[in-house]
Design an enzyme around this catalytic site. Structure first.
Site, PDB file in Angstrom:
ATOM      1  N   LYS A 179     -14.382   5.198  29.082  1.00  0.00           N
ATOM      2  CA  LYS A 179     -15.595   5.585  29.814  1.00  0.00           C
ATOM      3  C   LYS A 179     -16.388   6.595  28.994  1.00  0.00           C
ATOM      4  O   LYS A 179     -15.808   7.519  28.406  1.00  0.00           O
ATOM      5  CB  LYS A 179     -15.182   6.169  31.174  1.00  0.00           C
ATOM      6  CG  LYS A 179     -16.316   6.449  32.129  1.00  0.00           C
ATOM      7  CD  LYS A 179     -15.776   6.960  33.469  1.00  0.00           C
ATOM      8  CE  LYS A 179     -16.867   7.282  34.464  1.00  0.00           C
ATOM      9  NZ  LYS A 179     -16.338   7.837  35.737  1.00  0.00           N
TER      10      LYS A 179
ATOM     11  N   SER B 178     -18.280   5.517  39.694  1.00  0.00           N
ATOM     12  CA  SER B 178     -19.155   5.550  38.544  1.00  0.00           C
ATOM     13  C   SER B 178     -18.599   4.786  37.333  1.00  0.00           C
ATOM     14  O   SER B 178     -19.352   4.426  36.444  1.00  0.00           O
ATOM     15  CB  SER B 178     -19.426   7.002  38.145  1.00  0.00           C
ATOM     16  OG  SER B 178     -18.225   7.633  37.741  1.00  0.00           O
TER      17      SER B 178
ATOM     18  N   SER C  53     -14.179   7.386  41.509  1.00  0.00           N
ATOM     19  CA  SER C  53     -14.772   6.575  40.430  1.00  0.00           C
ATOM     20  C   SER C  53     -13.814   5.768  39.580  1.00  0.00           C
ATOM     21  O   SER C  53     -14.252   4.970  38.754  1.00  0.00           O
ATOM     22  CB  SER C  53     -15.600   7.460  39.515  1.00  0.00           C
ATOM     23  OG  SER C  53     -16.797   7.778  40.155  1.00  0.00           O
TER      24      SER C  53
HETATM   25  N1  GLN Z   1     -19.242   8.246  44.074  1.00  0.00           N
HETATM   26  C1  GLN Z   1     -18.894   9.623  44.080  1.00  0.00           C
HETATM   27  C2  GLN Z   1     -20.084  10.439  43.669  1.00  0.00           C
HETATM   28  O1  GLN Z   1     -21.119   9.903  43.518  1.00  0.00           O
HETATM   29  C3  GLN Z   1     -17.716   9.866  43.178  1.00  0.00           C
HETATM   30  C4  GLN Z   1     -18.048   9.804  41.752  1.00  0.00           C
HETATM   31  C5  GLN Z   1     -16.883  10.037  40.848  1.00  0.00           C
HETATM   32  O2  GLN Z   1     -15.716   9.941  41.235  1.00  0.00           O
HETATM   33  N2  GLN Z   1     -17.192  10.403  39.616  1.00  0.00           N
HETATM   34  O3  GLN Z   1     -20.022  11.603  43.496  1.00  0.00           O
END
Ligand code: GLN
Length: 491
Positions: A80, A155, A179
């Protein structure tokens, strides 16, 4: 001839160790696959062809010299774009870091290299890991290999889509609120969030430092465990790293694969069994609970009354930390700089750079966080959210006095169509309804595919006590042994 891109990581490593294939052949097969499908999927932001082939050659040379290379040598991995990679672009999905080549490797990437894995490149993500669909990437969305008109989760959508599209057998994600697990769920792959502090944050571009946790993604539970073992463990360069060895997740995954859960007690979270979740998701979840019971697990219901406040608490804590963390992107230190024409003040250049470099979701979070931390509102918002965090931790502690692990669906819904939830931020936030409590507590959790709903994958979540990461792998492998793994329709 075997299609090397269809093998598991363990199988690839076995073939490389036996000299039946080479790391270079395996790497080339994956680079060819990326060239064939990534225009449609867009899992990668950067493919490091030369770096990957050089790493593969070095593995082959070391093997030829008789070195014992460990259980993942020669296996390709996608990373990532939130983790720094020396000399290789690292954008975090943001325009503000476009073109930045970090001068150092993150600990995770360093450990991947030490394990003899071959980094193929950097995967797409929501900007600064804020989002649940990868639609907030400044470089365009990633598409779900199960249906190219749908999101791959976020994400870390790129890391999950790369697995489902057979572009990589392993990948790395980061989980702040879901994410790793949510993209795993909606792509039919496995994603594990380790115990907070069990994997190093050194070189992980910070979003919310008290929640951010890098972790493994794979197409099956054993591969995820092998990757977890390779990247985890104490790192003196991360002040919140736990000074203890990685729990033995590989043995736990092997034990679970035998399909015997006698003596294991699992708690279905009462608050997560209905409202807001799609009926198809709940049906797949319930069938899996029955399957686990058949394997010998004892199933009970456990109430965690404060989990319902996790989402609002998270959306105060995470933006608050992000508003502070993202202050460093000022046009002076890294990446983009706008308006530096010799006539403007430093403040003007900073503000023009941040205006041009950050996307709308990141700006929204910075504003919410700055507001929540401001002196007149701190107690009412940030302070209150921290109290809720404590109550959620107490719910987990009480639950783990009764059961070995908690279980729930990973997400309330299957992969949704691209563009269907971006108009209303709250609709996007709901994707992490079931994953966020674990982040606030700090424990480990894994998502493993458990079935299909309307032809799309459904994820099953197992949450364990802190530093009992092995426990969740055992249950996940047992579930996998009865439901199998899931293959998307061919691309
Ligand atoms: N979807 C969540 C957010 O927007 C978690 C994102 C993540 O785990 N990086 O913050």
């Amino acid at each position: 001839m075997t299609d090397l891109t269809r093998l598991t990581a363990a199988e690839i490593a076995g073939l490389v160790a036996a000299g039946e294939t080479s790391a270079v052949e395996v790497t080339q097969a994956h680079l060819d696959r990326i060239a064939a499908v990534d225009e449609r999927v867009h899992a990668f932001l950067h493919v490091d062809t030369e770096g990957a082939l050089a790493a593969a050659r070095s593995v082959d040379e070391r093997r030829a010299a008789g070195e014992d290379l460990g259980p993942l040598a020669g296996v390709p991995v996608a990373v990532k774009d939130v983790l720094t990679t020396k000399g290789v672009p690292t954008t975090v999905g943001s325009k503000i870091l476009e073109g930045w080549r970090p001068p150092y490797d993150s600990t995770i990437v360093e450990r991947l290299r030490e394990a003899g894995t071959v980094m193929l490149g950097k995967t797409n993500m929501d900007e600064f890991a804020m989002g649940s669909s990868t639609e907030y990437s400044a470089y365009g969305p990633t598409r779900n290999p199960w249906d190219l008109d749908r999101i791959p989760g976020g994400s870390g959508g790129g890391s999950a889509a790369a697995l489902a599209a057979y572009e990589a057998p392993l990948s790395i994600g980061s989980d702040t609120g879901g994410s790793i697990r949510q993209p795993g769920a909606v792509t039919g792959t496995v994603g594990a969030k380790p115990t907070y502090g069990g994997t190093s944050r050194y070189g992980l571009v910070a979003f919310s430092s008290s929640l951010d946790t890098p972790g493994p993604c794979a197409r099956n539970v054993l591969d995820a465990a092998l990757l977890h073992q390779a990247i985890g463990g104490h790192d003196p360069r991360d002040s919140t790293s736990i000074p203890a060895p990685v729990p033995d997740v590989v043995s736990a995954a092997k034990l679970g694969a035998s399909g015997d859960l006698t003596g294991v007690k699992l708690g279905v979270v009462t608050e997560f069994t209905g409202e807001g979740a799609e009926p198809g998701v709940m049906a797949a979840f319930r069938e899996s609970v029955e399957a686990l019971a058949k394997l010998g697990a004892e199933i009970v219901e456990v109430s965690c009354p404060h989990f319902q406040y996790a989402l609002p608490a998270y959306y105060l804590i995470a933006p608050s930390e992000c508003s502070s963390n993202l202050a460093r992107f000022d046009g002076v230190r890294f990446g983009l700089r706008v308006g530096d024409d010799g006539n403007r003040s430093l403040e003007e250049v900073m503000s023009l750079t941040r205006e041009a470099g950050f996307g709308p979701e990141v700006k929204r979070r910075i504003m919410v966080g700055t507001y929540a931390l401001s002196s007149g509102y701190y107690d009412a918002y940030y302070g209150q959210a921290q109290k809720v965090r404590t109550l959620i931790t107490r719910d987990f502690t009480a639950a783990f006095e009764r059961v070995d692990a908690l279980i729930s669906p990973t997400t309330p819904f299957v992969a949704f169509p691209i563009g269907s939830r971006t108009a209303d931020p709250y609709q996007m936030y709901l994707a992490d309804l079931f994953t966020i409590p674990t982040n606030l507590y700090g424990g480990p959790a894994i998502s493993v595919p458990c079935g299909l709903s309307e032809g799309l994958p459904v994820g099953f979540q197992i949450m364990a006590p802190t530093m009992a990461d092995d426990r969740m792998y055992r249950v996940a492998a047992a579930l996998e042994s009865t439901v199998g793994t899931f293959t998307p329709p061919a691309l």
